[in-house]
Enzyme design. Structure first.
Site, PDB file in Angstrom:
ATOM      1  N   GLU A  19      -6.216  -8.166  -0.246  1.00 38.30           N
ATOM      2  CA  GLU A  19      -6.865  -8.000   1.161  1.00 38.30           C
ATOM      3  C   GLU A  19      -8.498  -7.314   0.998  1.00 38.30           C
ATOM      4  O   GLU A  19      -8.728  -6.715  -0.081  1.00 38.30           O
ATOM      5  CB  GLU A  19      -6.402  -6.683   1.866  1.00 38.30           C
ATOM      6  N   GLU A  32       0.621  -1.350   0.164  1.00 36.04           N
ATOM      7  CA  GLU A  32      -0.108  -0.088  -0.081  1.00 36.04           C
ATOM      8  C   GLU A  32       0.952   1.439   0.101  1.00 36.04           C
ATOM      9  O   GLU A  32       0.643   2.096   0.812  1.00 36.04           O
ATOM     10  CB  GLU A  32      -0.959  -0.010   1.211  1.00 36.04           C
TER      11      GLU A  32
END
EC number: 3.2.1.58
Length: 831
Positions: A702, A597
């Site tokens: 995710e 991320e």
């Protein structure tokens, strides 16, 4: 059209569903930047808001009621002592009356004045001056004593002669010749006088020594007021530090107060000072012996003891290292006391001598480990890429498979034709507050323990033992057995750069997590699970969120140390890629992540893409054959159609999808939430996974079945929730399906134990999860976030699986997109 990433906030607070479907997927803007109160972008575990016009770091509006924006509480200042005041106190002490007449008689005011006038630099008389004065005073005192002694002796002799003469002259019968002294009697009398003279001479010889003792304690205060000389700024070496008596106490003229040469009190104050811990003397009166440290013989004894200890202690340490470990499994050289660990029985019967002395107490010494289960404890200092292989077995078996639906490890997994069904190990080797709140909840908001960085800093010397205990307890071999039994086939394992090294003043626990990572991979191998390596925290922090290790400013590719941390992150990949390029990992580590991320909404996009290309080429040059993943950086997925078109081969795009951090999606009711997944996300993921209309091979790294943001610490330590309108300071906007119509939304039901969930709620949660499995299965597959949590039940695959709101087998769901959405009974919409 879809609103796809957890960073996407298209739907915001709209209550008109038609507006959602008027949105188009191919919008090239990052469609997240309106400034309506309900239209702020939110991400998992943070409250990021971004202005597309700049690349400044995000502005975190921490709750000022929870966290003081000012600096840390100032340290309590040290008490400032007035030197002149202390001197005045000593001066007044010299003016205080001395009640004892005997003390006044012994006072030598003029001599004391002259003695103070001859102090050396250290604040005491010079030795030569002391010697001269002692000799002078001794001589002056001796002369009158000699004269008195001779006079007494002469008078005794005259009395004796007179008595003898009278006896000879007397006619009295009592004095007759029969009673006259004989020669022997006279000799005895003379002997008696001689013995008396000898005693007096002995007393004379003893007198100077006694006078010397008394002089050491001679009061400086006499009948006339006298002032103490100022104390030196630094006590001379070898000079005792006398206790400074309160000037107020002296001024009161207490009769029991006696003052010593350097400002201390006499016997009357001894008990009081002994209690205070500032008085080491043992004298009971002014004529007592001086303290032991002033006696030469004690210096000799102490010196001998020091020499003996200097020899004995090192020898004892060496001998204990060589011979003391068979009876002490924790090892005397251990830097961490692991004697209470239940996981070190494999050390039984082993000798610590098997570990070279140079490695004892190091990271390679199993006697310092909290957990030795399933490690090879045969010592080796061999490294690959500079990283140790200690703990690994020299052989391995890649013939295992988790279930009959996937090939064994020694056969290629059919990526693209069969979806990945995996889970994350979040919060384990990279600690995250909402996953393990027990590590954070015992601190107050003033402590600001909000991430792994501040936690380790607060723990200080106990950080290593505390964190390793978490590593050993949070995930065990049984978890990998359960993953296999749940029908999963991949595991995404989070770890951070401090598994390899630390920099500068990093407080992180360095290198211990490395061996737990290696053991986890071996457990995956044992049960046929393939591994996706996920560096969750890299030097400088790639997003400024707590799960990167340190919440705050982004320091990777940004700021003063941006380029330094760029190179450090490449160095990190240079090491781990060499290690995982070994043949033993070829079949089990099949996906290799670069960075989790990176916040490309704040970072320069080109800089991130250039680093991605450099890192991919580096690891592939080092022998990595696994697929390399690049995260979408929270950009609109449509933009990735044109990005990294000239990328290296064997790369996956990684996207993370949540509905609860998007204020336009968290307000959807239960049925609309399932429709969003099956109508919008399904087509979006399917398209981005193609090379013709999208980017190419894509995974969802995710996602979760959580339908609220109610979990403790999910939005950062100390932050509230969108669901109840407590998330932002000054903004009480509630984001939940019944916010406008009522009743009030509450986190109580969402945070309740799974045993309290209604059948309708469990049905929704499982359908919601299976819809996402179906959508992400149109691409390369998925990894659920996360496998295990301490208390956040809607974020734990294990908890859902064991409590009946996850499919019994991941490859055999009850619902898939295209099926009719089932009824959830009378499930209320406010939880």
């Amino acid at each position: 059209m879809p609103s796809h990433s957890r960073s996407r906030d298209r739907y915001r607070s709209e209550r008109d569903p038609s507006r959602r479907y008027r949105e188009v997927y191919d919008d090239d803007d990052d469609d997240d930047f309106d400034y309506h109160p309900r239209e702020r972008r939110r991400y998992r575990r943070d409250d990021y808001q971004h202005d597309i016009r700049s690349h400044e770091s995000p502005n975190y509006n921490d709750d000022l009621n929870e966290y003081d924006a000012a600096a840390e509480d100032p340290a309590v200042p040290l008490r400032s002592h007035d030197v002149e005041g202390r001197r005045r106190e000593r001066s007044r002490a010299g003016e205080s009356p001395i009640a004892s007449p005997s003390r006044r008689d012994r006072n030598r005011g003029g001599e004391e004045y002259r003695r103070h006038g001859t102090y050396g630099d250290g604040g005491s008389p010079t030795r030569a001056m002391r010697d001269r004065r002692h000799r002078s005073r001794d001589g002056q005192r001796a002369r009158p004593r000699d004269m008195d002694r001779e006079a007494r002796r002469q008078r005794r002799r005259e009395r004796a002669r007179g008595a003898a003469a009278m006896k000879h002259k007397s006619s009295d019968s009592t004095n007759s010749g029969s009673h006259l002294l004989s020669a022997d009697a006279l000799a005895k009398l003379r002997s008696h006088y001689d013995e008396e003279d000898q005693r007096e001479r002995s007393q004379e010889q003893e007198q100077p020594r006694m006078e010397s003792k008394r002089q050491r304690k001679r009061p400086i205060v006499g009948d006339e007021p006298q002032a103490l000389a100022p104390f030196p700024d630094e006590t001379p070496r070898g000079q005792s530090k006398g206790r400074i008596v309160s000037g107020a106490y002296l001024e009161e003229g207490h009769p029991e107060m006696e003052v010593r040469h350097r400002g201390g009190g006499g016997p009357a104050m001894e008990a009081r000072w002994r209690k205070e811990g500032n008085w080491d003397g043992t004298m009971e009166g002014s004529d007592a012996q001086p303290p032991f440290w002033k006696r030469k013989k004690w210096w000799i004894v102490i010196g001998v003891l020091v020499v003996v200890l200097a020899i004995v202690i090192p020898v004892a340490v060496v001998m204990s290292k060589k011979h003391g470990h068979d009876d002490d499994k924790s090892g005397s050289s251990s830097s961490v006391d692991n004697s209470d660990s239940p996981y070190i029985s494999s050390l039984d019967g082993l000798s610590h001598d098997s570990i070279p002395e140079s490695a004892q107490g190091s990271i390679l010494d199993p006697w310092t480990w909290y957990d030795t289960r399933d490690f090879n404890l045969t010592f080796t200092n061999e490294t690959v890429g500079g990283l140790p292989i200690m703990g690994l077995n020299s052989t391995w078996d890649d013939s295992t498979r988790p279930n009959d639906n996937v090939p064994p490890l020694n056969e290629s997994f059919p990526y693209g034709s069969q979806p990945i069904r995996g889970v994350n190990l979040g919060g384990w080797l990279s600690i995250e507050p909402f996953i393990v709140p027990s590590l954070f909840e015992n601190y107050s908001s003033k402590d600001r323990i909000i991430d792994e960085y501040t936690l380790c800093k607060k723990l200080g010397s106990s950080a290593a033992s505390t964190i390793e205990k978490h590593y050993a307890d949070f995930i065990s071999e049984q978890d990998f057995i359960d993953m296999r039994d749940a029908g999963l086939d991949h595991v995404r394992i989070q770890f951070s750069y401090w598994a390899v090294t630390t920099y500068d003043d990093d407080p992180y626990v360095a290198k211990i997590s490395w061996r737990y990572l290696l053991r986890a991979i071996e457990y995956c191998r044992k049960y046929g699970l393939r591994v996706n390596l996920d560096p969750h925290g890299i030097p400088g922090s790639q997003n400024g969120w707590n799960h990167s290790g340190r919440e705050g400013v982004i320091g990777w590719l940004n700021g003063t140390d941006g380029q330094l941390n760029r190179q450090r992150s490449l160095d990190f990949h240079n090491q781990i890629s060499q290690f995982f390029a070994q043949p033993r990992y070829k079949n089990v580590v099949t996906i290799y992540g670069l960075v989790n991320e990176p916040l490309m909404l704040s970072l320069p996009v080109e800089d991130v893409l250039n680093w991605t290309t450099d890192a991919t080429k580096l690891v592939q040059k080092n022998g990595i054959s696994a697929y390399v993943t690049v995260h979408d950086g929270f950009l609109n997925l449509s933009k990735w159609k044109q990005m990294l078109k000239d990328r290296p081969d064997r790369m996956f795009l990684d996207t993370h999808q949540y509905t609860i951090f998007n204020t336009g999606q968290i307000v959807l009711n239960h049925t609309d939430r399932v429709k969003l997944i099956c109508n919008d996300w399904y087509n979006m993921i399917k398209e981005i996974n193609t090379t013709s209309a999208g980017w190419g091979p894509t995974i969802c790294g995710e996602w979760s079945q959580a339908d609220t943001d109610c979990a403790q610490y999910l939005n950062n330590v100390g932050r509230g929730t969108r669901w109840e309108g407590t998330f932002a300071i000054g903004d009480s906007t509630v984001y939940c399906p019944t916010a406008d119509t009522g009743p009030t939304c509450s986190c109580a039901s969402a945070n309740a134990p799974p045993a309290d969930y209604s059948d309708g709620y469990k049905k929704f949660l499982q359908t919601y999860a299976e819809a996402q499995m179906s959508a992400f299965g149109t691409a390369q597959g998925w990894f659920y976030w996360t496998w295990h949590t301490e208390s956040a039940a809607q974020w734990s695959y294990k908890t859902a699986w064991k409590n009946g709101y996850m499919p019994k087998k991941a490859y055999a769901p009850d619902f898939k997109c295209g099926d009719d959405i089932p009824s959830f009974g009378d499930l209320p919409e406010y939880y």
